[in-house]
Design a protein around this motif. Structure first.
Motif, PDB file in Angstrom:
ATOM      1  N   HIS A 145       0.838  -0.935   0.160  1.00  0.00           N
ATOM      2  CA  HIS A 145       0.134   0.002   0.228  1.00  0.00           C
ATOM      3  C   HIS A 145       0.413   1.354   0.305  1.00  0.00           C
ATOM      4  CE1 HIS A 145      -3.507  -2.717   0.589  1.00  0.00           C
ATOM      5  NE2 HIS A 145      -3.187  -2.720   1.575  1.00  0.00           N
ATOM      6  N   GLU A 148       1.855   2.300  -3.941  1.00  0.00           N
ATOM      7  CA  GLU A 148      -0.447   2.035  -4.471  1.00  0.00           C
ATOM      8  C   GLU A 148      -0.847   3.700  -4.246  1.00  0.00           C
ATOM      9  OE1 GLU A 148      -2.686  -0.073  -1.928  1.00  0.00           O
ATOM     10  OE2 GLU A 148      -3.924  -1.251  -4.353  1.00  0.00           O
ATOM     11  N   VAL A 157       0.675   1.425  -9.677  1.00  0.00           N
ATOM     12  CA  VAL A 157       1.127   0.162  -8.326  1.00  0.00           C
ATOM     13  C   VAL A 157       2.124  -0.250  -8.408  1.00  0.00           C
ATOM     14  CG1 VAL A 157      -0.434  -2.319  -9.291  1.00  0.00           C
ATOM     15  CG2 VAL A 157       0.399  -1.338  -6.813  1.00  0.00           C
TER      16      VAL A 157
END
Length: 796
Positions: A145, A148, A157
């Protein structure tokens, strides 16, 4: 915008990424400036918990939703993931990614779609997905994350196992991928036609792939999922020629078209034309190889259609005729800025993030479902052409009639006309001659209860939105409400309720039919059709027949008039008397005649006491374990599911609106946030988000079709609707704070407003609704019966 967890780490990541070659200057430099309200949207809100939203790229009401899939379910993963959490294909808890597919639902409690998965890779050209614990065994890649990013119309991403920076964006019917490979790497791109969301077993009935030239493919598949025999066609174009391509038929042979050898290395027989690069079967994949290293990103454009390959290609050429990824991204962002300008909300950054993300989720569906030439797949399985309207699909009506469709009457009234016309052509094409119940992509799923299309039509008509065939609407409404085969309408008309020995969920069905009948009565009353109005007002009172006055609960009743002997007001049994709820919740489902319900309870005091009990009596998990949808609990109140959504506003009808104000703040503070798990339950195609938008502004449509809005309490400092008639309706506050949650006084256009509701006419006339807030409740405001929201039901 960046994922919220990355804000403080961006500069470090950029430096580390540049040094490692994993983040690339072209992708960073191309980031467009943030303008308009799209800058406040965080597509990751709702991707955790049970929100069931996706973070990928979509334009307002777009036909294509291009988003990453972290798990498709039943694809050899280890351990087997929890199916319910992954209705959108992506879940924030996951750490590996399968690739990017082109169709997704936002916030549903069941799923389908996930059409055409594309995954870039380097090294071994894998054709199997691999496992969560061993991604190297397939084409799956790890991701983080912290690397991303998402904003409206754009997702990016870093695929960590491949050192590939992946980006996607969309138009209405087409999408574009941009893959930046590490310098000097050669790559492959897999196009997997076997991939599906909710893939319990391979849903593919048939698929095919054809190579047109060294940059163009035509793909197609039909699936048997939630929708049966659903076709999807794709046109795929690469920005540079592939050096080799494999057509992989896992039910038959795998061969490279460069030499066309079969698995054994032997030439095909004379019945195979090696010049025709085509394969068909139930398990088709295509692998494109790019053997020449380049520093330039690889771009892939994909057009989609439900009609034909030719239409998919036409959609692609019409909407993305160029190779400028950043132009597509900028146009998608601009489209969102235009839509999100419909409401101007002022507040703190967190408030803006929640509010505009809610609007973003609410304005994704119903979605456009026709090609640029107007053709679309009808519910009869035939190809039709939309004449004079845009065809829409994805009618999750049990959810969205409550707040989403009323919201659209203010922010997108022209689309409402087309959505209703789409419902009416659904009726015309339906072999069953019925309005949509829960339909998508030319298919009726028969999911959920009621016939809530009538509520959407009536509410729009009564608000003056009438750019649809009213005579056809009359016919469709009567045919649907008197349908001889849908659920238990004949028995409902015969007994005045649905007997529990005739159909499961009988109490909920009775109550929701009664509300729908109220909206039908209102519609025919406005048309001057007294006979039909009186008949449906009569039917709207059928809710009384399932109220057991001995216990003051709605209760199952059989065809002989016997009450349910196993009645438990807290129990939510699968295929029991209630739909995704219990009697505590459904006893309050009489939105069209709250005063009538208060009378059944014996007056204001017992009614308010039961409301308080609803919010304070703990609900045991054992009582609801058969239903995944019952979530977001405050006592028996379940904000994560729709039957509860209007309940907090019912205190107004008993003269205690200060309690509504208290409950709305409680719900907002405990069951929503700007984090990935910020939705209390699945968003249900925007209904949860529409509830938030209305409630944040300070009022809510308890009974769409009665043209009144119960006042709750504003949760944001100010907001204004930009209305289609050129006027503005603004809400402003004075003294609003964490502690000042109670209304002290209200003015409408400078005049004291003593009633606890506003009307559609108030809104459309424009002006200003001003709230003065304080830390203690004003228990005298809107207490008198004349100041309460009106109960419009007739025939009591």
């Amino acid at each position: 915008m960046s994922h919220p967890t990355t804000t403080g780490k961006w500069l470090k990541l950029c430096l580390a990424g540049l040094l490692s070659g994993l983040i690339h200057l072209p992708a960073i430099a191309s980031t467009p400036p943030k303008i308009g309200n799209s800058q406040f949207v965080d597509p990751f809100i709702g991707t955790g918990g049970d929100g069931h939203t996706f973070p990928g790229a979509v334009v307002p009401f777009g036909m294509m939703q291009l988003s990453p899939d972290t798990e498709a379910v039943s694809r050899g993963v280890d351990p087997q993931p929890e199916i319910y959490k992954r209705c959108a294909g992506y879940h924030h808890d996951d750490t590996t990614m399968l690739g990017f597919s082109h169709t997704h639902f936002s916030g549903t409690g069941h799923s389908d779609l996930g059409d055409l998965l594309i995954q870039p890779m380097v090294g071994v050209a894998h054709t199997k997905p691999g496992t969560v614990n061993n991604p190297e065994s397939g084409y799956r890649s790890r991701f983080s994350h912290e690397r991303e990013w998402a904003e409206p119309g754009y997702y990016a991403v870093d695929l960590l196992d491949y050192n590939i920076h992946a980006e996607v964006s969309t138009t209405v019917r087409a999408g574009i991928h941009r893959y930046t490979f590490s310098r000097g790497e050669t790559g492959h791109v897999l196009m997997d036609l076997t991939h599906s969301i909710y893939n319990f077993s391979n849903k593919v009935i048939w698929s095919d792939a054809r190579v047109i030239d060294d940059q163009t493919l035509l793909l197609h598949r039909r699936t048997n999922g939630w929708a049966k025999n659903r076709p999807t066609y794709f046109a795929v174009q690469f920005s540079r020629p592939f050096d080799d391509i494999e057509l992989i038929n896992e039910d038959n042979a795998r061969y490279r078209c460069n030499g066309c050898l079969d698995n054994g290395g032997n030439k095909h027989s004379t019945i195979v034309n090696p010049a025709e690069q085509y394969t068909a079967g139930k398990a088709i994949k295509v692998m494109a190889h790019f053997n020449k290293p380049t520093d330039k990103p690889l771009l892939i454009k994909v057009g989609m259609s439900a009609v034909s390959h030719a239409n998919a290609l036409e959609n692609l050429q019409a909407e993305i005729p160029h190779w400028d990824f950043d132009q597509v991204r900028a146009e998608a962002r601009n489209a969102w800025d235009h839509e999100l300008a419909g409401i101007d909300m002022q507040g703190e950054l967190k408030e803006k993030r929640q509010f505009y993300t809610a609007m973003y989720h609410a304005l994704q569906a119903p979605s456009i479902y026709q090609d640029v030439n107007g053709q679309y797949l009808g519910v009869d399985g035939a190809i039709h052409k939309a004449e004079g309207f845009t065809n829409y699909t994805l009618f999750s009506l049990w959810d969205t009639y409550r707040a989403l469709h009323p919201l659209l009457t203010y922010v997108d009234p022209e689309r409402v006309n087309d959505m209703i016309t789409s419902m009416l052509v659904h009726y015309q094409q339906s072999p069953n001659k019925i309005l949509p119940i829960w339909s998508f992509q030319g298919h009726e799923t028969w999911t959920m209860i009621g016939y809530h299309a009538v509520s959407v039509i009536a509410d729009a008509y009564l608000k003056g939105i009438r750019g649809f065939d009213v005579e056809l609407a009359k016919e469709a409404i009567l045919a649907t409400a008197n349908h001889p085969r849908f659920d238990a309408i004949p028995e409902y008309k015969q007994y005045g309720y649905v007997p529990m020995d005739v159909l499961p969920e009988s109490v909920s069905i009775t109550l929701e039919y009664a509300y729908d009948d109220f909206t039908i009565a209102r519609f025919f009353e406005a048309l001057g059709d007294k006979a039909n109005a009186e008949e449906f007002y009569r039917r709207s009172q059928f809710y009384r027949n399932v109220f057991d006055k001995r216990v003051n609960f709605m209760r199952g009743l059989d065809s002989k008039g016997n009450w349910d002997p196993d009645f438990d007001p807290e129990a939510a049994k699968y295929m029991g008397p209630f739909t995704e709820g219990n009697s505590y919740q459904y006893t309050f489902y009489v939105p069209h005649d709250v005063q009538g319900l208060i009378d059944l309870f014996g007056g204001d005091k017992p009614f308010v006491e039961r409301l308080d009990t609803l919010f304070t009596k703990e609900l045991s998990h054992e009582k609801i374990k058969e239903h995944e949808d019952i979530a977001g609990l405050i006592g028996q109140y379940a904000h994560g599911n729709e039957p509860s959504h209007h309940i907090a506003y019912l205190y107004n009808y008993a003269g205690e609106p200060w309690r509504t104000q208290q409950r709305i703040r409680q719900i907002m503070d405990t069951l929503s946030s700007d984090k990935p798990d910020g939705l209390a339950g699945n968003d249900d195609v925007g209904q949860m988000s529409a509830w938030y938008v209305f409630s944040a502004i300070g009022f809510y449509p308890v009974a769409p079709g009665d043209l009144t809005y119960a006042i709750g309490a504003p949760q944001v400092p100010q907001a204004s609707f930009r209305l289609a008639n050129g006027k503005t309706f603004a809400m402003t506050t004075e003294g609003l704070s964490r502690d000042n949650l109670y209304i002290q006084s209200v003015t409408l256009n400078g005049k004291a407003l003593e009633r606890s509701y506003v009307t559609h006419a108030d809104i459309m006339q424009g002006g200003k609704l001003h709230f003065v807030m304080g830390s203690k409740p004003n228990k005298g405001w809107a207490k008198a019966k004349s100041q309460r929201p009106p109960s419009s039901a007739k025939g009591r």
